[in-house]
Design a protein around this motif. Structure first.
Motif, mmCIF file in Angstrom:
data_model
loop_
_atom_site.group_PDB
_atom_site.id
_atom_site.type_symbol
_atom_site.label_atom_id
_atom_site.label_comp_id
_atom_site.label_asym_id
_atom_site.label_seq_id
_atom_site.Cartn_x
_atom_site.Cartn_y
_atom_site.Cartn_z
ATOM 1 N N ALA A 105 -4.047 2.956 17.028
ATOM 2 C CA ALA A 105 -4.400 3.959 16.014
ATOM 3 C C ALA A 105 -3.171 4.369 15.210
ATOM 4 N N HIS A 106 -2.037 4.527 15.894
ATOM 5 C CA HIS A 106 -0.803 4.862 15.176
ATOM 6 C C HIS A 106 -0.400 3.734 14.227
ATOM 7 N N ARG A 107 -0.413 2.522 14.721
ATOM 8 C CA ARG A 107 -0.005 1.398 13.874
ATOM 9 C C ARG A 107 -0.949 1.226 12.683
ATOM 10 N N ASP A 108 -2.229 1.402 12.909
ATOM 11 C CA ASP A 108 -3.197 1.289 11.809
ATOM 12 C C ASP A 108 -2.955 2.356 10.750
ATOM 13 N N ALA A 109 -2.406 3.497 11.177
ATOM 14 C CA ALA A 109 -2.116 4.592 10.243
ATOM 15 C C ALA A 109 -0.733 4.460 9.605
ATOM 16 N N GLY A 110 -0.027 3.366 9.905
ATOM 17 C CA GLY A 110 1.308 3.174 9.343
ATOM 18 C C GLY A 110 2.375 3.991 10.025
ATOM 19 N N ILE A 111 2.123 4.371 11.277
ATOM 20 C CA ILE A 111 3.044 5.217 12.038
ATOM 21 C C ILE A 111 3.699 4.383 13.125
ATOM 22 N N THR A 112 5.026 4.340 13.145
ATOM 23 C CA THR A 112 5.768 3.581 14.141
ATOM 24 C C THR A 112 5.788 4.354 15.453
ATOM 25 N N PRO A 113 5.264 3.774 16.549
ATOM 26 C CA PRO A 113 5.303 4.490 17.823
ATOM 27 C C PRO A 113 6.627 4.273 18.562
ATOM 28 N N MET A 114 7.051 5.293 19.252
ATOM 29 C CA MET A 114 8.164 5.224 20.198
ATOM 30 C C MET A 114 7.607 5.725 21.522
ATOM 31 N N VAL A 115 7.639 4.892 22.560
ATOM 32 C CA VAL A 115 6.959 5.203 23.817
ATOM 33 C C VAL A 115 7.956 5.577 24.901
ATOM 34 N N THR A 116 7.717 6.721 25.545
ATOM 35 C CA THR A 116 8.508 7.172 26.683
ATOM 36 C C THR A 116 7.773 6.828 27.971
ATOM 37 N N LEU A 117 8.485 6.226 28.915
ATOM 38 C CA LEU A 117 7.861 5.800 30.171
ATOM 39 C C LEU A 117 7.879 6.887 31.235
ATOM 40 N N HIS A 118 8.967 7.623 31.337
ATOM 41 C CA HIS A 118 9.017 8.715 32.320
ATOM 42 C C HIS A 118 9.402 10.005 31.603
ATOM 43 N N HIS A 119 8.411 10.885 31.439
ATOM 44 C CA HIS A 119 8.662 12.185 30.801
ATOM 45 C C HIS A 119 8.316 13.288 31.803
ATOM 46 N N PHE A 120 9.186 13.449 32.780
ATOM 47 C CA PHE A 120 9.172 14.517 33.787
ATOM 48 C C PHE A 120 8.172 14.328 34.928
ATOM 49 N N THR A 121 6.957 13.852 34.661
ATOM 50 C CA THR A 121 5.936 13.851 35.711
ATOM 51 C C THR A 121 5.929 12.553 36.495
ATOM 52 N N ILE A 122 5.497 12.645 37.748
ATOM 53 C CA ILE A 122 5.354 11.470 38.602
ATOM 54 C C ILE A 122 3.992 11.509 39.292
ATOM 55 N N PRO A 123 3.497 10.355 39.767
ATOM 56 C CA PRO A 123 2.230 10.358 40.511
ATOM 57 C C PRO A 123 2.362 11.112 41.828
ATOM 58 N N ARG A 124 1.254 11.678 42.282
ATOM 59 C CA ARG A 124 1.278 12.430 43.543
ATOM 60 C C ARG A 124 1.646 11.550 44.728
ATOM 61 N N TRP A 125 1.272 10.248 44.674
ATOM 62 C CA TRP A 125 1.610 9.378 45.798
ATOM 63 C C TRP A 125 3.124 9.210 45.939
ATOM 64 N N LEU A 126 3.848 9.266 44.825
ATOM 65 C CA LEU A 126 5.305 9.195 44.901
ATOM 66 C C LEU A 126 5.890 10.544 45.308
ATOM 67 N N ALA A 127 5.321 11.639 44.792
ATOM 68 C CA ALA A 127 5.798 12.978 45.168
ATOM 69 C C ALA A 127 5.702 13.182 46.669
ATOM 70 N N ALA A 128 4.660 12.642 47.279
ATOM 71 C CA ALA A 128 4.472 12.785 48.724
ATOM 72 C C ALA A 128 5.500 11.988 49.525
ATOM 73 N N ARG A 129 6.196 11.083 48.863
ATOM 74 C CA ARG A 129 7.180 10.243 49.533
ATOM 75 C C ARG A 129 8.604 10.533 49.055
ATOM 76 N N GLY A 130 8.849 11.776 48.636
ATOM 77 C CA GLY A 130 10.200 12.170 48.250
ATOM 78 C C GLY A 130 10.455 12.226 46.766
ATOM 79 N N GLY A 131 9.496 11.816 45.971
ATOM 80 C CA GLY A 131 9.611 11.938 44.529
ATOM 81 C C GLY A 131 10.806 11.223 43.948
ATOM 82 N N LEU A 132 11.525 11.907 43.083
ATOM 83 C CA LEU A 132 12.653 11.301 42.384
ATOM 84 C C LEU A 132 13.834 11.028 43.301
ATOM 85 N N ALA A 133 13.818 11.591 44.490
ATOM 86 C CA ALA A 133 14.876 11.327 45.465
ATOM 87 C C ALA A 133 14.601 10.080 46.303
ATOM 88 N N ASN A 134 13.421 9.512 46.181
ATOM 89 C CA ASN A 134 13.057 8.330 46.955
ATOM 90 C C ASN A 134 13.935 7.154 46.526
#
Length: 423
Positions: A105-134
């Motif tokens: 939809a962005h590209r069709d509108a002539g808008i260049t997307p920039m995608v962020t892969l990790h923006h603060f949040t993590i899945p609960r399955w990773l949080a249960a295993r130590g999160g960002l410290a794992n």
């Protein structure tokens, strides 16, 4: 006759855009650490949760249309990792198809997307295993990143691996105001080290996948950098703690990425200036107190508005990075929109002057397109160029959006622009 004001111009290739993050606007994802954290009493201002947010999950086409109507040429968004990988190694094809629709939809509108892969949040399955410290984080995030490039790389060339690693480490593991709500300085630094290893692994995996698939790809980090000065220059302890804070918060992660050359561009998030006071009574904040200069203009959250700092950081980091720079976030909470027009013009003027000095700045992403869920502050702060009525989900562009649109359309700050903000 009044004197002519400064005229500043932007090149044709310069990207004017906005930025958002999945958890803050999408809604309808209960599988993140933040969804669980927000349900704990007392964690979020007003008891707010991101359960619905701006309902962007269902309204993304409306939000793309707003960007198109404003004439903006870029948008930075993030992928909700927990939505795409709700169980470890269990990727959801329907969720990936959804993000293909969003990017398309962005590209069709002539808008260049920039995608962020990790923006603060993590899945609960990773949080249960130590999160960002794992210690498995680099492997898990690099696998996710490779999958993202394989699934979406034909629709996006600009990628952010991690957003503000220094912020997520400090807020979650030192200050304890974000999940997992720990007050552990050593753990916070270990998390920062883990995130650096994760970025390196993601960067390599993304380029490997892009090369195999024949996709163009440029990747970097969105670094949150601040102007940091001593509260009392005559106080030795303030100067020492300022230097320490500068090194840990601004310098360590960004410097390591620059030295390792694991980036194709340098993302800069800039908001404010801190005056640092050594405060021995603040054990949980690493003996640090951040203050605002007396008489300074502040936004709705009490942060100093200091446009000159953006130019200072560009002068410092653009040569050190040795790659093009994007302003990946810059904005303020301003409910009545009386400060945002001046904020926009003055910060964009700093970018234009940096271009005049020969710095390679490729774009500016204003935070944010929409009012949104502002983490521990809930829905009270209003960062959007577009006002959101959270009861009806009605979107209403603020006057500052029209001003920004005119600057983007004309690619200049001229006499009329300065007059519009009373300068």
């Amino acid at each position: 006759m009044l004197p002519m004001r400064e005229v500043l111009e932007f090149p044709e290739h310069f990207l004017f855009g906005t930025a958002t993050a999945a958890t803050q606007i999408e809604g309808h994802c209960e599988d993140t650490d933040w969804a669980a954290f927000a349900r704990e009493p007392g964690r979020i201002r007003g008891g707010d949760t991101p359960a619905v947010a701006c309902d962007h999950l269902h309204r993304f086409r409306e939000d793309v249309a707003i960007q198109q109507q404003l004439g903006l040429g870029a948008h930075r968004l993030s992928l909700e990792w927990a939505r795409l990988e709700p169980g470890e190694g269990d990727f959801d094809p329907a969720a990936w198809d959804h993000y293909r629709e969003v990017l398309g939809a962005h590209r069709d509108a002539g808008i260049t997307p920039m995608v962020t892969l990790h923006h603060f949040t993590i899945p609960r399955w990773l949080a249960a295993r130590g999160g960002l410290a794992n210690p498995e984080l680099p492997r898990l995030l690099s696998r996710f990143a490779a999958h993202a490039v394989e699934a979406l790389g034909d629709l996006c060339t600009l990628w952010i691996t991690i957003n503000e690693p220094n912020v997520v480490a400090s807020h979650g593991h030192l200050l304890g105001v974000w999940p997992p709500a720990h007050h552990a300085p050593i753990e916070a630094f270990r998390v920062l080290q883990n995130l650096l290893a994760a970025h390196d692994a993601m960067y390599r995996a993304m380029h490997d996948t892009a090369s195999q698939r024949g996709h163009d790809l440029a990747a970097g980090v969105a670094h949150h950098l601040r102007i940091i000065e001593p509260d009392d220059t005559g106080r030795v302890a303030d100067r020492a703690w300022t230097a320490l804070y500068e090194w840990l918060f601004n310098g360590w992660f960004a410097g390591a990425v620059c030295e390792r050359k694991t980036h194709d561009f340098f993302g800069l998030n800039y908001y404010s200036r801190d005056l640092v006071r050594f405060a021995p009574e603040r054990f949980r904040e690493a003996f640090l107190e951040r203050n605002v200069r007396a008489g300074a203009e502040v936004n709705d959250l009490g942060w100093e508005i200091y446009p000159e700092g953006l130019g200072q950081l560009l002068d410092l980091w653009a040569p050190r990075a040795g790659v093009p720079v994007y302003i990946t976030e810059n904005g303020l909470p301003d409910d009545d929109d009386d400060q945002r027009p001046r904020f926009l013009v003055r910060h964009l003027a700093e970018v234009a002057r940096a271009l005049q000095r020969g710095l390679d700045v490729r774009g500016y992403m204003h935070w944010s397109l929409l009012d949104n869920f502002e983490w521990a502050e809930g829905y009270a702060p209003r960062f959007g160029l577009v006002h959101v009525d959270y009861e009806t989900q009605t979107r209403t562009p603020r006057p500052s959006a029209a001003l920004y649109a005119r600057i983007a359309r004309e690619r200049r700050i001229d006499d009329a622009t300065w007059a519009a903000i009373g300068a």
